[in-house]
Scaffold this motif. Structure first.
Motif, PDB file in Angstrom:
ATOM      1  N   ARG A  59      -6.841   2.409   7.160  1.00 23.25           N
ATOM      2  CA  ARG A  59      -6.489   1.123   7.495  1.00 23.25           C
ATOM      3  C   ARG A  59      -5.502   0.576   6.091  1.00 23.25           C
ATOM      4  O   ARG A  59      -4.555  -0.032   6.235  1.00 23.25           O
ATOM      5  N   GLU A  62      -2.226   2.151   6.608  1.00 26.76           N
ATOM      6  CA  GLU A  62      -1.459   1.395   7.459  1.00 26.76           C
ATOM      7  C   GLU A  62      -0.767   0.108   6.711  1.00 26.76           C
ATOM      8  O   GLU A  62       0.387  -0.174   7.133  1.00 26.76           O
ATOM      9  N   GLY A  63      -1.707  -0.712   6.232  1.00 28.50           N
ATOM     10  CA  GLY A  63      -1.147  -2.045   5.644  1.00 28.50           C
ATOM     11  C   GLY A  63      -0.220  -1.787   4.439  1.00 28.50           C
ATOM     12  O   GLY A  63       0.690  -2.516   4.587  1.00 28.50           O
ATOM     13  N   SER A  65       1.687   0.732   4.311  1.00 24.32           N
ATOM     14  CA  SER A  65       2.989   1.122   5.285  1.00 24.32           C
ATOM     15  C   SER A  65       3.891   0.081   5.668  1.00 24.32           C
ATOM     16  O   SER A  65       5.071  -0.210   5.571  1.00 24.32           O
ATOM     17  N   ALA A  66       3.002  -1.110   6.234  1.00 24.16           N
ATOM     18  CA  ALA A  66       3.676  -2.220   6.872  1.00 24.16           C
ATOM     19  C   ALA A  66       4.271  -3.012   5.770  1.00 24.16           C
ATOM     20  O   ALA A  66       5.233  -3.888   6.146  1.00 24.16           O
ATOM     21  N   GLY A  67       3.724  -2.997   4.768  1.00 24.75           N
ATOM     22  CA  GLY A  67       4.285  -3.855   3.590  1.00 24.75           C
ATOM     23  C   GLY A  67       4.888  -3.270   2.607  1.00 24.75           C
ATOM     24  O   GLY A  67       5.098  -3.818   1.435  1.00 24.75           O
TER      25      GLY A  67
END
Length: 82
Positions: A59, A62-63, A65-67
């Motif tokens: 998780r 993923e976070g 990578s998104a930011g």
């Protein structure tokens, strides 16, 4: 230490007196992990982990990578070059 992102209650920080390459510390719930950002295009990579479980790490990645664009921008604002 500036908090540059919050991920489900976890603080993502960049220490002002830290070293290159660009990386962040993720801190919370008695745990800490360090991730290389591989700016500017990623992907974030786990460097050190102190007590986060495997699901938490997925998780977090993923976070991050998104930011990633914003995180790299924050690193550059604080430190200059990656």
């Amino acid at each position: 230490m500036p908090t540059v992102l919050l991920l489900s209650g976890l603080r993502v920080v960049v220490y002002p007196n830290d070293h290159r390459p660009a990386h962040v510390h993720v801190i919370g719930n008695g745990c800490e992990a360090v991730f290389h950002l591989h700016c500017p295009s990623g992907p974030p990579e786990l460097r050190e982990n102190y007590h986060f479980g495997a699901r938490d790490l997925v998780r977090i990645i993923e976070g991050l990578s998104a930011g990633l664009t914003a995180l790299c921008r924050e690193w550059r604002t604080i430190h200059g070059a990656y």
